[in-house]
Design an enzyme around this catalytic site. Structure first.
Site, mmCIF file in Angstrom:
data_model
loop_
_atom_site.group_PDB
_atom_site.id
_atom_site.type_symbol
_atom_site.label_atom_id
_atom_site.label_comp_id
_atom_site.label_asym_id
_atom_site.label_seq_id
_atom_site.Cartn_x
_atom_site.Cartn_y
_atom_site.Cartn_z
ATOM 1 N N LYS A 30 -11.933 14.711 17.008
ATOM 2 C CA LYS A 30 -11.766 15.703 18.081
ATOM 3 C C LYS A 30 -11.587 17.117 17.549
ATOM 4 C CE LYS A 30 -9.952 12.861 21.773
ATOM 5 N NZ LYS A 30 -8.797 12.590 22.651
ATOM 6 N N CYS A 87 -1.281 8.165 30.914
ATOM 7 C CA CYS A 87 -2.494 8.412 31.690
ATOM 8 C C CYS A 87 -3.499 7.287 31.487
ATOM 9 C CB CYS A 87 -3.110 9.745 31.302
ATOM 10 S SG CYS A 87 -2.150 11.154 31.877
ATOM 11 N N ASN A 91 -13.027 9.835 27.173
ATOM 12 C CA ASN A 91 -12.342 11.134 27.167
ATOM 13 C C ASN A 91 -13.096 12.177 27.984
ATOM 14 O OD1 ASN A 91 -11.765 10.799 23.592
ATOM 15 N ND2 ASN A 91 -10.456 10.120 25.258
ATOM 16 N N GLN A 145 -14.432 12.525 30.804
ATOM 17 C CA GLN A 145 -14.159 12.759 32.223
ATOM 18 C C GLN A 145 -13.249 13.985 32.402
ATOM 19 O OE1 GLN A 145 -10.795 11.696 32.874
ATOM 20 N NE2 GLN A 145 -10.647 10.981 34.996
ATOM 21 N N ASP A 185 0.550 13.263 24.411
ATOM 22 C CA ASP A 185 0.518 12.210 25.419
ATOM 23 C C ASP A 185 1.651 11.214 25.254
ATOM 24 O OD1 ASP A 185 -0.244 10.990 23.112
ATOM 25 O OD2 ASP A 185 -2.002 9.983 23.939
ATOM 26 N N CYS A 213 -3.368 -6.927 30.632
ATOM 27 C CA CYS A 213 -3.566 -5.714 31.437
ATOM 28 C C CYS A 213 -4.709 -4.963 30.762
ATOM 29 C CB CYS A 213 -2.282 -4.894 31.536
ATOM 30 S SG CYS A 213 -1.645 -4.336 29.950
#
Lengths: 101, 380
Positions: free
Chosen positions: B84, B186, B68, B70, B128, B338
């Site tokens: 958070k 994202c 997170n 970044q 999100d 993936c």
């Protein structure tokens, strides 16, 4: 001008329209702008709906998206029946979920 | 009445006629609901706190993850593993102890959303996922509150103000959600770390203007930001007179089952509708050690492959699969993977439609492999 389709009562108009792509559509198409060739009877205006159908045929990579995108014409959201005229700027906006939690 | 500390702190606001003492007192009395303390919530919460918003409620279920940091500048390296909302509360108090912070470590849900929206002056939406977007939108319409919207993908951002009586709501733009898995998140598509900084600050700017009652809010206008081109573009957006939730004759008058609406009800399978067989990372490891012949299909992007990949895997990015399907043999056992298992589920749905039968999806993707099988493997 290509009037080759003699069986048509009305001659076909052909135009190329630049289309701006946003967000994940850019990735699906591999570009932020595509050119879509539109042909339509010259007496009948082309609608957003007609445009989407021809766009999907020419760009299969984004065809599955088109039912879910919003179309903006000249920086204003347009509905399916809105008519297009040469020189209009078309933008396709897919829904964007993120956010990053 | 402001204290001397507050007069000093907000001095640059107080000397502008557009804010002044009257405006600052509006900010100090304002209550904002922040949905999400992530990429968008981070910059908006910091600036809203600095500007002196009286009370902020932050709701987010997650704990801080290293990946997170970044972009989520509310949190720092020492906060990894901390909820958070707790990390956010601590940071906000360091910025401005005048702000009352209510930290709720929970999902926004049908049970809590209306009351939370009702108790605040406006909502800053930094979620999100689509189901929360629609839930926040509907709750804001029902409770007659403004929704300051922001969303981001890779290098592109969008912001607007929804749910004004004279402007559109989210459903006016997108009446139906896209099929699940179509729009990459994202986490799947990536995001430039600074992008939510720009978009979150636009959201905070709009929130402050709305509270002050100054300027031209982003009502009926969608701001698009392209960080790569460094261009802002504005689209006019209209209220849909047929909108199911905000028109004069709505057909939706109460909260819905948003998971069902967005196609992620529990029984949902891949896009083919057929059931998909899952395999855990440990089971896959056992199969490989037993020498079972199988094709490991990596459907991520080449840049993800470069970070890490499974040994002897074959890379065919999801978008290339229709063109390169002939490289896969229907007779082989295929395990698709993936990053987290979403794109590979799409790949399997596609391959099922094309007649492939011997398909398995690596549950949790290569990330689950890194966690459960190979702790040396880098995670991203």
């Amino acid at each position: 001008m290509n009037h080759s389709n003699a069986s048509q009562v009305e001659p076909l108009k052909q135009i190329e329209m630049p289309v701006l792509l946003f967000a994940s559509l850019k990735d699906a198409a591999g570009s932020d702008q595509i050119m879509v060739r539109l042909s339509y009877p010259s007496a009948t205006p082309m609608t957003v709906q007609d445009f989407l159908a021809q766009c999907g045929q020419q760009y299969p990579a984004i065809a599955a998206w088109l039912p879910h995108v919003r179309v903006a014409v000249n920086c204003t959201y347009a509905d399916a029946q809105q008519t297009l005229t040469p020189g209009d700027e078309i933008a396709l906006l897919p829904p964007v979920s993120g956010g990053t939690l | 009445m402001m204290t001397n500390e507050q007069v000093m702190r907000y001095g640059r606001h107080l000397i502008m006629p557009e804010v002044g003492v009257v405006g600052q007192e509006k900010l100090n009395a304002a209550k904002i609901l922040m949905v999400g303390a992530g990429g968008l919530g981070s910059p908006s919460a910091l600036y809203l706190a600095a500007s002196g918003i009286g009370e902020m409620t932050i709701i987010d279920p997650d704990v801080v993850d290293l990946s997170n940091l970044q972009r989520q500048i509310l949190h720092d390296t020492s906060s990894v593993g901390v909820p958070k909302v707790e990390s956010a509360k601590k940071r906000i108090h360091e910025v401005n102890p005048n702000v009352k912070v209510n930290a709720i470590q929970d999902q926004l849900s049908n049970e809590n959303v209306r009351q939370l929206v009702r108790e605040h002056d406006l909502v800053v939406d930094g979620t999100d996922n689509f189901q929360t977007r629609y839930m926040v939108n509907d709750a804001c319409i029902f409770e007659k509150k403004l929704n300051v919207y922001g969303s981001i993908f890779r290098f592109d951002g969008q912001s607007t103000v929804f749910c004004d009586p004279n402007g559109p709501c989210y459903r006016c733009l997108y009446p139906e959600p896209p099929p699940p898995g179509m729009v990459p998140s994202c986490a799947e598509g990536g995001v430039l770390g600074i992008l939510p900084g720009v978009v979150g600050v636009i959201q905070a700017t709009e929130a402050i203007k709305l509270i002050l009652g100054k300027g031209d809010p982003l009502i009926g206008r969608l701001m698009l930001y392209d960080a790569l081109a460094m261009k802002f573009r504005e689209l006019k957006i209209r209220k849909d007179p047929e909108c199911p939730v905000c028109s004069a004759h709505p057909t939706i008058t109460e909260l819905q089952n948003y998971e069902y609406f967005c196609g992620i009800a529990p029984e949902a399978n891949g896009e083919s509708g057929q059931a998909q067989e899952q395999i855990t990372a440990r089971q896959l490891k056992e199969m490989m050690e037993a020498g079972r012949r199988l094709t490991l299909l990596d459907v991520r992007e080449p840049q993800e492959w470069d970070i890490t990949h499974l040994p002897d895997a074959k890379l065919i990015p999801l978008n290339d699969l229709p063109d390169r399907m002939n490289e896969l043999d229907t007779a082989d056992d295929i395990v698709a993977y993936c990053h987290h298992g979403m794109r590979s589920a799409k790949a399997i749905g596609f391959l099922q439609k094309m007649g492939y039968k011997k398909l398995k999806n690596l549950a949790g993707g290569i990330d689950a492999w890194a966690v459960n099988v190979d702790p040396e493997m880098p995670r991203y």
